[in-house]
Design a protein around this motif. Structure first.
Motif, mmCIF file in Angstrom:
data_model
loop_
_atom_site.group_PDB
_atom_site.id
_atom_site.type_symbol
_atom_site.label_atom_id
_atom_site.label_comp_id
_atom_site.label_asym_id
_atom_site.label_seq_id
_atom_site.Cartn_x
_atom_site.Cartn_y
_atom_site.Cartn_z
ATOM 1 N N VAL A 122 21.471 12.693 -13.800
ATOM 2 C CA VAL A 122 22.052 13.121 -12.529
ATOM 3 C C VAL A 122 21.177 12.662 -11.365
ATOM 4 C CG1 VAL A 122 22.653 15.121 -11.121
ATOM 5 C CG2 VAL A 122 23.253 15.082 -13.558
ATOM 6 N N GLN A 123 19.858 12.829 -11.515
ATOM 7 C CA GLN A 123 18.922 12.388 -10.483
ATOM 8 C C GLN A 123 19.082 10.898 -10.200
ATOM 9 O OE1 GLN A 123 15.292 13.362 -12.400
ATOM 10 N NE2 GLN A 123 15.230 15.479 -11.695
ATOM 11 N N ARG A 124 19.078 10.124 -11.259
ATOM 12 C CA ARG A 124 19.163 8.670 -11.108
ATOM 13 C C ARG A 124 20.453 8.263 -10.425
ATOM 14 N NH1 ARG A 124 19.989 5.942 -16.622
ATOM 15 N NH2 ARG A 124 22.035 6.840 -16.198
ATOM 16 N N ASP A 125 21.575 8.876 -10.808
ATOM 17 C CA ASP A 125 22.865 8.487 -10.251
ATOM 18 C C ASP A 125 22.976 8.850 -8.772
ATOM 19 O OD1 ASP A 125 23.489 7.548 -12.725
ATOM 20 O OD2 ASP A 125 24.821 9.203 -13.279
ATOM 21 N N GLU A 126 22.476 10.023 -8.378
ATOM 22 C CA GLU A 126 22.557 10.422 -6.979
ATOM 23 C C GLU A 126 21.669 9.538 -6.106
ATOM 24 O OE1 GLU A 126 23.415 12.298 -3.411
ATOM 25 O OE2 GLU A 126 24.477 12.176 -5.338
ATOM 26 N N ALA A 127 20.451 9.258 -6.579
ATOM 27 C CA ALA A 127 19.579 8.359 -5.825
ATOM 28 C C ALA A 127 20.185 6.956 -5.745
ATOM 29 C CB ALA A 127 18.198 8.306 -6.471
ATOM 30 N N SER A 128 20.798 6.500 -6.834
ATOM 31 C CA SER A 128 21.438 5.177 -6.838
ATOM 32 C C SER A 128 22.556 5.106 -5.806
ATOM 33 C CB SER A 128 21.988 4.853 -8.224
ATOM 34 O OG SER A 128 20.946 4.710 -9.164
ATOM 35 N N ARG A 129 23.274 6.199 -5.646
ATOM 36 C CA ARG A 129 24.364 6.227 -4.658
ATOM 37 C C ARG A 129 23.819 5.991 -3.246
ATOM 38 N NH1 ARG A 129 26.189 9.281 -0.955
ATOM 39 N NH2 ARG A 129 24.647 10.917 -1.370
ATOM 40 N N ILE A 130 22.702 6.624 -2.918
ATOM 41 C CA ILE A 130 22.102 6.454 -1.597
ATOM 42 C C ILE A 130 21.619 5.020 -1.403
ATOM 43 C CG2 ILE A 130 20.233 7.207 -0.071
ATOM 44 C CD1 ILE A 130 20.355 9.923 -1.565
ATOM 45 N N VAL A 131 20.953 4.483 -2.420
ATOM 46 C CA VAL A 131 20.447 3.105 -2.339
ATOM 47 C C VAL A 131 21.598 2.118 -2.239
ATOM 48 C CG1 VAL A 131 19.243 1.311 -3.637
ATOM 49 C CG2 VAL A 131 18.283 3.622 -3.532
ATOM 50 N N ARG A 132 22.628 2.328 -3.050
ATOM 51 C CA ARG A 132 23.761 1.398 -3.065
ATOM 52 C C ARG A 132 24.479 1.383 -1.720
ATOM 53 N NH1 ARG A 132 25.532 3.031 -7.406
ATOM 54 N NH2 ARG A 132 27.015 4.581 -6.629
ATOM 55 N N ALA A 133 24.626 2.548 -1.095
ATOM 56 C CA ALA A 133 25.300 2.605 0.205
ATOM 57 C C ALA A 133 24.548 1.805 1.253
ATOM 58 C CB ALA A 133 25.442 4.065 0.645
ATOM 59 N N ALA A 134 23.223 1.895 1.228
ATOM 60 C CA ALA A 134 22.420 1.130 2.185
ATOM 61 C C ALA A 134 22.531 -0.367 1.923
ATOM 62 C CB ALA A 134 20.963 1.582 2.123
ATOM 63 N N ARG A 135 22.447 -0.763 0.657
ATOM 64 C CA ARG A 135 22.533 -2.196 0.319
ATOM 65 C C ARG A 135 23.915 -2.754 0.648
ATOM 66 N NH1 ARG A 135 18.802 -4.488 -3.191
ATOM 67 N NH2 ARG A 135 20.396 -5.501 -4.474
ATOM 68 N N ASP A 136 24.955 -1.948 0.408
ATOM 69 C CA ASP A 136 26.311 -2.405 0.738
ATOM 70 C C ASP A 136 26.476 -2.626 2.232
ATOM 71 O OD1 ASP A 136 26.986 -2.303 -1.916
ATOM 72 O OD2 ASP A 136 28.073 -0.401 -1.796
ATOM 73 N N ALA A 137 25.712 -1.877 3.028
ATOM 74 C CA ALA A 137 25.754 -2.041 4.490
ATOM 75 C C ALA A 137 24.815 -3.141 4.968
ATOM 76 C CB ALA A 137 25.404 -0.719 5.169
ATOM 77 N N GLY A 138 24.136 -3.805 4.032
ATOM 78 C CA GLY A 138 23.233 -4.893 4.391
ATOM 79 C C GLY A 138 21.886 -4.443 4.911
ATOM 80 N N ARG A 139 21.511 -3.188 4.644
ATOM 81 C CA ARG A 139 20.261 -2.640 5.156
ATOM 82 C C ARG A 139 19.160 -2.691 4.102
ATOM 83 N NH1 ARG A 139 21.948 3.036 5.847
ATOM 84 N NH2 ARG A 139 19.725 3.347 6.300
ATOM 85 N N THR A 140 17.928 -2.905 4.562
ATOM 86 C CA THR A 140 16.766 -2.849 3.671
ATOM 87 C C THR A 140 15.858 -1.669 4.003
ATOM 88 O OG1 THR A 140 15.507 -4.333 5.098
ATOM 89 C CG2 THR A 140 16.758 -5.343 3.287
ATOM 90 N N ILE A 141 16.046 -1.032 5.146
ATOM 91 C CA ILE A 141 15.228 0.105 5.555
ATOM 92 C C ILE A 141 16.068 1.371 5.512
ATOM 93 C CG2 ILE A 141 13.932 1.143 7.461
ATOM 94 C CD1 ILE A 141 13.143 -1.639 8.353
ATOM 95 N N LEU A 142 15.601 2.365 4.773
ATOM 96 C CA LEU A 142 16.263 3.656 4.763
ATOM 97 C C LEU A 142 15.693 4.540 5.863
ATOM 98 C CD1 LEU A 142 16.592 4.625 0.987
ATOM 99 C CD2 LEU A 142 18.041 3.149 2.394
ATOM 100 N N THR A 143 16.527 5.402 6.394
ATOM 101 C CA THR A 143 16.024 6.378 7.362
ATOM 102 C C THR A 143 15.170 7.408 6.628
ATOM 103 O OG1 THR A 143 17.901 7.881 7.098
ATOM 104 C CG2 THR A 143 18.141 6.093 8.705
ATOM 105 N N GLU A 144 14.396 8.169 7.406
ATOM 106 C CA GLU A 144 13.578 9.214 6.800
ATOM 107 C C GLU A 144 14.458 10.224 6.062
ATOM 108 O OE1 GLU A 144 10.577 12.892 8.007
ATOM 109 O OE2 GLU A 144 11.207 11.458 9.544
ATOM 110 N N ALA A 145 15.602 10.561 6.641
ATOM 111 C CA ALA A 145 16.495 11.525 5.997
ATOM 112 C C ALA A 145 16.988 10.996 4.654
ATOM 113 C CB ALA A 145 17.674 11.836 6.915
ATOM 114 N N GLU A 146 17.309 9.713 4.587
ATOM 115 C CA GLU A 146 17.760 9.121 3.322
ATOM 116 C C GLU A 146 16.623 9.081 2.304
ATOM 117 O OE1 GLU A 146 21.204 5.999 4.840
ATOM 118 O OE2 GLU A 146 19.085 5.487 5.084
ATOM 119 N N ALA A 147 15.427 8.716 2.779
ATOM 120 C CA ALA A 147 14.279 8.662 1.875
ATOM 121 C C ALA A 147 13.988 10.036 1.289
ATOM 122 C CB ALA A 147 13.056 8.128 2.621
#
Length: 434
Positions: free
Chosen positions: A6-31
């Motif tokens: 569950v941990q891995r999948d939820e974190a993957s969702r956050i990472v995937r959303a950023a990559r799909d938007a073309g971003r390499t930097i996550l906000t502090e809230a996302e991190a």
């Protein structure tokens, strides 16, 4: 194991959303959201795009609060005047919002401010630590632990390690720093809960190895005091979105192979978890070996191997803490219905040979659990693991008097041939190709 999925999948969702938007930097809230999915405690963090939203968030959290830059392009907020502390009323929050926008815009230009985050002002004393990871060209992801805070680059009190960590490796990593001495309690402070800090480092290392898209991740500071750990700030930088999965850095040590974990129900209706062995299984293995009969021991080890030798710490460390690329053992686990405690009932192991394409198998099922189909299921899963690992063949030595194991080998398609006549064994061989 289920929690980790569950941990891995939820974190993957956050990472995937950023990559799909073309971003390499996550906000502090996302991190921080990623850290929280792995059970790492973080400060409450509310994003606010306007002054009014910041004031509303501060009122909901309760004064005093902290305002920090919320940006999709800037990770080091202090460097651009993006942090305001100890804000005690609405006016202070409005002033902080405007000051952050002015400072960042003056230094970086427009377009770098997405608002602020509002967080509670933490006023309890503790030791500021840093926990992080970056990619080394030779070793892949490397972990960092040490003294944190604003002067982290001045004192450079840090130690490096390779993920994934066990609690023992986490403790060794901490012990290589000078700040470790302060964690035991100095000048009237109570000692930090080192077991909790070890567990946090283990979870952090799991995060790193399970998300190769992360190029850099850092908690600074991680505030540590007696009975409490808290990540006050965090940053995450991703690899470029166009970098293919096959080109992402791999850890030098293979992570825990969650893919080989599964459920199984035996002939009596009891449910089991069959999974790869873990370093933490040493205590369970000691209890397992105490239940074995002399007959089961002899059939597995071809000698009367005494209990003291079988449960010696030096031996069990090698059994439990394995390099999964070289040895992969599956164990069968269930909960004791009377006590609710975990117990192991058996295991099967593949040991790769030097040719790289073959492996030797071994298996042992506890006396109380024989006759339920557990041995058959362990061997079937071990064969499946061998195929998925790309092996061409497996073999094992069996005592010629071990009729049940020989019959099982025949049922699973092994060719059973006479072995060394001097030791009374036969050899079971199975080709996995063709």
């Amino acid at each position: 194991d289920e929690e980790r999925i569950v941990q891995r999948d939820e974190a993957s969702r956050i990472v995937r959303a950023a990559r799909d938007a073309g971003r390499t930097i996550l906000t502090e809230a996302e991190a921080k959201a990623i850290l929280a999915t792995y059970g790492i405690p973080v400060t409450e963090t509310v994003t606010a795009a306007t002054e009014d939203e910041a004031v509303a968030a501060a009122a909901a959290i309760g004064y005093p609060v902290v305002c920090k830059l919320h940006s999709r392009t800037i990770t080091h907020k202090t460097d651009v005047g993006g942090v305001r502390l100890n804000l005690r009323d609405e006016a202070a929050v409005r002033d902080a919002f405007r000051a952050i926008v002015r400072s960042v815009t003056a230094q970086r230009g427009p377009g770098h401010v997405d608002g602020v985050t509002v967080q509670p002002m933490i006023d309890w004393a503790g030791t500021e630590l840093i926990v992080g990871s970056s990619v080394d060209a030779q070793f892949g992801p490397v972990l960092l632990f040490g003294l944190g805070g604003a002067l982290v680059e001045v004192f450079r009190d840090r130690a490096l390690g390779l993920p994934p960590l066990t609690t023992t490796l986490a403790r060794r990593l901490m012990e290589r720093t000078r700040v470790y001495g302060a964690l035991g309690g100095v000048r009237g402070r109570d000692p930090v809960d080192l077991a909790a800090l070890e567990a946090l480092l283990v979870r952090f290392s799991e995060l790193v190895v399970e998300h190769p898209e992360i190029a850099e991740i850092e908690i600074n500071p991680l505030l540590a005091s007696a009975g409490r750990l808290l990540a006050l700030d965090a940053r995450v930088i991703l690899h470029p979105p166009d970098l293919p999965a096959g080109a992402l850095p791999r850890p030098a040590i293979r992570p825990y192979p969650l893919a080989y974990r599964g459920r199984w129900t035996d002939r009596s209706g009891d449910e089991w978890t069959i999974r790869p062995i873990r370093p933490e299984d040493e205590t369970l293995l000691v209890a397992f070996h105490r239940t074995l009969s002399e007959r089961s021991i002899y059939q597995r080890y071809f000698e009367d191997l005494g209990l003291d030798r079988r449960i010696a710490h030096e031996r069990l460390v090698r059994v439990c803490f394995t390099d999964y690329d070289r040895e992969l053992a599956l164990v069968a686990e269930r909960r004791d219905p009377a006590t609710g405690e975990a117990l192991l009932a058996g295991g099967a192991r593949l040991s790769r040979l030097r040719d790289g394409g073959s492996a030797e198998f071994s298996m042992l099922v506890g006396d109380a659990w024989q006759g339920r189909g557990l041995g058959s299921e362990l061997m079937r899963r071990l064969i499946d693991v061998a195929r998925r690992e790309g092996l061409a063949r497996v073999h094992g030595e069996i005592l010629a008097t071990n009729g049940p194991m020989i019959r099982l080998s025949h049922r699973l398609g092994f060719d059973v041939e006479p072995g060394d006549p001097t030791d009374g064994t036969v050899t079971a061989r199975l080709s996995l190709r063709g």
